[in-house]
Design a protein around this motif. Sequence first.
Motif, PDB file in Angstrom:
ATOM      1  N   LEU A  39      15.854   2.865 -10.546  1.00 22.87           N
ATOM      2  CA  LEU A  39      16.219   4.018 -11.368  1.00 22.87           C
ATOM      3  C   LEU A  39      15.508   5.276 -10.875  1.00 22.87           C
ATOM      4  N   MET A  40      14.243   5.142 -10.530  1.00 24.91           N
ATOM      5  CA  MET A  40      13.477   6.286 -10.013  1.00 24.91           C
ATOM      6  C   MET A  40      14.122   6.802  -8.729  1.00 24.91           C
ATOM      7  N   ALA A  41      14.470   5.913  -7.826  1.00 23.38           N
ATOM      8  CA  ALA A  41      15.111   6.316  -6.571  1.00 23.38           C
ATOM      9  C   ALA A  41      16.449   7.008  -6.845  1.00 23.38           C
ATOM     10  N   ASP A  42      17.216   6.470  -7.787  1.00 24.92           N
ATOM     11  CA  ASP A  42      18.496   7.095  -8.141  1.00 24.92           C
ATOM     12  C   ASP A  42      18.282   8.500  -8.688  1.00 24.92           C
ATOM     13  N   ARG A  43      17.294   8.672  -9.536  1.00 29.39           N
ATOM     14  CA  ARG A  43      17.011   9.998 -10.112  1.00 29.39           C
ATOM     15  C   ARG A  43      16.518  10.977  -9.054  1.00 29.39           C
ATOM     16  N   SER A  47      17.041   6.710  -1.256  1.00 30.62           N
ATOM     17  CA  SER A  47      17.204   5.255  -1.218  1.00 30.62           C
ATOM     18  C   SER A  47      15.969   4.580  -1.815  1.00 30.62           C
ATOM     19  N   LEU A  48      16.149   3.342  -2.201  1.00 33.15           N
ATOM     20  CA  LEU A  48      15.032   2.556  -2.722  1.00 33.15           C
ATOM     21  C   LEU A  48      13.938   2.445  -1.667  1.00 33.15           C
ATOM     22  N   GLN A  49      14.323   2.288  -0.410  1.00 30.81           N
ATOM     23  CA  GLN A  49      13.352   2.157   0.680  1.00 30.81           C
ATOM     24  C   GLN A  49      12.504   3.422   0.819  1.00 30.81           C
ATOM     25  N   THR A  50      13.112   4.585   0.626  1.00 37.01           N
ATOM     26  CA  THR A  50      12.358   5.836   0.720  1.00 37.01           C
ATOM     27  C   THR A  50      11.307   5.900  -0.380  1.00 37.01           C
ATOM     28  N   THR A  60       5.053   9.768   6.798  1.00 33.80           N
ATOM     29  CA  THR A  60       6.252  10.390   7.365  1.00 33.80           C
ATOM     30  C   THR A  60       7.305  10.721   6.318  1.00 33.80           C
ATOM     31  N   VAL A  61       7.086  10.335   5.074  1.00 34.24           N
ATOM     32  CA  VAL A  61       8.030  10.667   4.007  1.00 34.24           C
ATOM     33  C   VAL A  61       7.926  12.175   3.747  1.00 34.24           C
ATOM     34  N   GLY A  62       9.063  12.842   3.681  1.00 29.87           N
ATOM     35  CA  GLY A  62       9.092  14.296   3.557  1.00 29.87           C
ATOM     36  C   GLY A  62       8.577  14.815   2.225  1.00 29.87           C
ATOM     37  N   ILE A  63       8.130  16.062   2.264  1.00 35.51           N
ATOM     38  CA  ILE A  63       7.587  16.705   1.069  1.00 35.51           C
ATOM     39  C   ILE A  63       8.665  16.905  -0.002  1.00 35.51           C
ATOM     40  N   ALA A  64       9.920  17.016   0.415  1.00 33.71           N
ATOM     41  CA  ALA A  64      11.003  17.146  -0.558  1.00 33.71           C
ATOM     42  C   ALA A  64      11.098  15.888  -1.420  1.00 33.71           C
TER      43      ALA A  64
END
Length: 114
Positions: A39-43, A47-50, A60-64
């Motif tokens: 649910l958090m990823a959807d909001r 993706s769930l992986q991100t 490496t995960v972006g600030i956005a």
Amino acid sequence: MPRSSGAAAALPPQSLRAIAQLGADLATARKRRRIPQRLMADRMLVSLQTLQRLEAGDPTVGIANLAAALFVLGMTQRLESLVAPASDTTGTAEELARLPRSIHAPRDDADLDF
């Protein structure tokens, strides 16, 4: 697959620890609100992986994605004040060190005309 970042590979250990702690804290905040990862990823519109990489402290995960997570958690103001000038004690100390030791009045009275 995301391309690797030279900056992420060169991060000092204390920065990597801080990012890992940030990810753990995000996971704790999500769990306290009883929001499942899916649910958090959807909001967040990711993706769930991100989300899992963000919570794992992947640098490496972006600030956005971080901004989206904070928005979903209702914590956007934390991002706004992250490097606020008011909390920059080192910058303030540097600025104070550069101040002149003394200030002299101008010799010409015309400079004081309001």
